[in-house]
Design a protein around this motif. Structure first.
Motif, mmCIF file in Angstrom:
data_model
loop_
_atom_site.group_PDB
_atom_site.id
_atom_site.type_symbol
_atom_site.label_atom_id
_atom_site.label_comp_id
_atom_site.label_asym_id
_atom_site.label_seq_id
_atom_site.Cartn_x
_atom_site.Cartn_y
_atom_site.Cartn_z
ATOM 1 N N PRO A 253 20.592 -1.157 -13.151
ATOM 2 C CA PRO A 253 19.953 -1.642 -11.924
ATOM 3 C C PRO A 253 19.023 -0.588 -11.338
ATOM 4 N N VAL A 254 17.870 -1.040 -10.848
ATOM 5 C CA VAL A 254 16.854 -0.113 -10.339
ATOM 6 C C VAL A 254 16.406 -0.559 -8.953
ATOM 7 N N LEU A 255 16.325 0.410 -8.052
ATOM 8 C CA LEU A 255 15.792 0.190 -6.708
ATOM 9 C C LEU A 255 14.492 0.965 -6.559
ATOM 10 N N GLY A 256 13.470 0.306 -6.044
ATOM 11 C CA GLY A 256 12.246 0.980 -5.631
ATOM 12 C C GLY A 256 12.171 0.967 -4.113
ATOM 13 N N LEU A 257 12.155 2.120 -3.496
ATOM 14 C CA LEU A 257 12.129 2.249 -2.039
ATOM 15 C C LEU A 257 10.897 3.052 -1.653
ATOM 16 N N TRP A 258 10.015 2.436 -0.864
ATOM 17 C CA TRP A 258 8.751 3.086 -0.486
ATOM 18 C C TRP A 258 8.549 3.008 1.018
ATOM 19 N N CYS A 259 7.804 3.959 1.529
ATOM 20 C CA CYS A 259 7.250 3.849 2.878
ATOM 21 C C CYS A 259 5.952 3.050 2.794
ATOM 22 N N SER A 260 5.804 2.078 3.671
ATOM 23 C CA SER A 260 4.589 1.261 3.638
ATOM 24 C C SER A 260 3.351 2.089 3.954
ATOM 25 N N GLY A 261 3.535 3.232 4.643
ATOM 26 C CA GLY A 261 2.400 4.071 5.010
ATOM 27 C C GLY A 261 2.235 5.293 4.137
ATOM 28 N N ASP A 262 2.763 5.254 2.913
ATOM 29 C CA ASP A 262 2.672 6.419 2.030
ATOM 30 C C ASP A 262 1.220 6.689 1.661
ATOM 31 N N ARG A 263 0.717 7.852 2.063
ATOM 32 C CA ARG A 263 -0.664 8.234 1.769
ATOM 33 C C ARG A 263 -0.751 9.179 0.572
ATOM 34 N N MET A 264 0.385 9.485 -0.039
ATOM 35 C CA MET A 264 0.376 10.364 -1.215
ATOM 36 C C MET A 264 0.564 9.559 -2.497
ATOM 37 N N ILE A 265 1.557 8.679 -2.531
ATOM 38 C CA ILE A 265 1.768 7.791 -3.678
ATOM 39 C C ILE A 265 1.707 6.364 -3.154
ATOM 40 N N ASP A 266 0.631 5.690 -3.457
ATOM 41 C CA ASP A 266 0.352 4.384 -2.875
ATOM 42 C C ASP A 266 1.481 3.392 -3.167
ATOM 43 N N PRO A 267 1.856 2.574 -2.179
ATOM 44 C CA PRO A 267 2.940 1.599 -2.379
ATOM 45 C C PRO A 267 2.666 0.573 -3.480
ATOM 46 N N SER A 268 1.413 0.476 -3.945
ATOM 47 C CA SER A 268 1.133 -0.408 -5.077
ATOM 48 C C SER A 268 1.917 0.006 -6.321
ATOM 49 N N ALA A 269 2.450 1.225 -6.335
ATOM 50 C CA ALA A 269 3.304 1.661 -7.444
ATOM 51 C C ALA A 269 4.529 0.769 -7.587
ATOM 52 N N LEU A 270 4.945 0.133 -6.497
ATOM 53 C CA LEU A 270 6.088 -0.796 -6.558
ATOM 54 C C LEU A 270 5.800 -1.959 -7.496
ATOM 55 N N ASP A 271 4.557 -2.450 -7.502
ATOM 56 C CA ASP A 271 4.202 -3.548 -8.414
ATOM 57 C C ASP A 271 4.322 -3.097 -9.864
#
Length: 314
Positions: A253-271
């Motif tokens: 099982p894998v969880l991806g947890l991001w800050c919506s305002g991440d300016r270093m690693i864009d949240p599009s990495a979740l896709d």
């Protein structure tokens, strides 16, 4: 008698003020160390060392329950997890190392510290601790290391949590373009540079007293060659997409947890993460508002809630 007691306490208070004031002016590193020790006590973790592979590891450990191994990101150390550890130790056994080369773990000036090398070192560390089953939690660079390790050594990894993780395809942003242009936001020479680095990673940068800023500036100057060399390693294609290339191998099982305002690693990495997990039996993702790249510091309660639900809800 009362007067003598009041006089004694007055003198004692004056001595405390003098000592603290002197420490702030002349030895601010002591105050920072004391602050981190207090945070560790509040989080119910203790500091330990062990020798594994080519590294003397420094790590925190504490709490009871399912084991979580927390890996920090680039130019950071184990202390960034302390606010989150305070939320986790009532429910989990946590192990929080300084990754080799960072913090108080040892560094070999002739060795490489890219993602692959660090994943190999992590195997030696976890074997030395004799951990049987654990959840790997990796932030930023630590996320790439955790993902590569989990792909290559899945037998002990019960689940994988990737927090604003490095190593995935994402939409280019200003941070990426600055790095590609040869700028290095991770090195600085003065308080202004330190504050610019904080502004890159936080929506609301923490207020740090000036003399404590000086401690971080001095550390950064001392570590500059290592920071620059390791950043160059991480920008190589085999490291830059190290996690992306192994998503199809992840079988837990894998969880991806991001800050919506991440300016270093864009949240599009979740896709990219969701689309690449073809073998994972369960995929979870979560976006936190009100934070940039450091959810464990800006949103420790919300981060702990997501992690707890992921681990205990499986």
């Amino acid at each position: 008698m009362l007067f003598r007691r009041l006089k004694f306490f007055g003198v004692l208070l004056a001595l405390v003020v003098i000592v603290l004031g002197g420490s702030y002016l002349f030895a601010p590193q002591w105050l920072l160390r004391a602050h981190l020790m207090r945070q560790a006590m509040t989080a119910h973790v203790e500091e330990h060392t062990l020798r594994a592979g080519d590294t003397t590891w420094s790590y925190y450990e504490g709490g009871e329950g399912p084991t979580l191994v927390l890996l920090h990101g680039f130019a950071a150390d184990k202390t960034i997890w302390l606010p989150l550890a305070e939320q986790l130790t009532p429910h989990f056994h946590v192990v929080i190392p300084d990754l080799p080369g960072w913090g108080e773990s040892s560094r070999n000036p002739d060795a490489g510290y890219g993602v692959e090398a660090q994943a190999q070192r992590l195997q030696a560390f976890l074997a030395a601790l004799n951990l049987q089953r654990y959840v790997l939690v990796g932030h930023s660079m630590g996320g790439a290391i955790a993902g590569v390790y989990a792909a290559e050594h899945p037998q002990g990894v019960a689940a994988l949590a990737l927090v604003d993780a490095y190593g995935l395809k994402a939409e280019p942003n200003d941070f990426d373009r600055d790095i590609a242009a040869g700028k290095d936001p991770f090195v600085y020479d003065d308080r202004a540079g330190f504050e610019r680095a904080l502004a890159l990673a936080f929506v609301h940068p923490p207020e740090v007293p000036g003399r404590i800023e000086d401690v971080f500036v001095a550390r950064n100057r001392h570590d500059r060659a290592f920071i620059e060399r390791t950043l160059a390693e991480l920008r190589k294609p085999e490291d830059y997409l190290s996690l992306q290339q192994r998503l199809g191998q992840l079988s837990m099982p894998v969880l991806g947890l991001w800050c919506s305002g991440d300016r270093m690693i864009d949240p599009s990495a979740l896709d990219s993460l969701r689309n690449g997990l073809v073998q994972a039996p369960a995929i979870s993702s979560s976006l936190l508002n009100g934070c940039n790249h450091m959810p464990m510091l800006e949103k420790p309660e919300a981060t702990a809630q997501v992690l707890t639900g992921f681990v205990l809800g499986r």
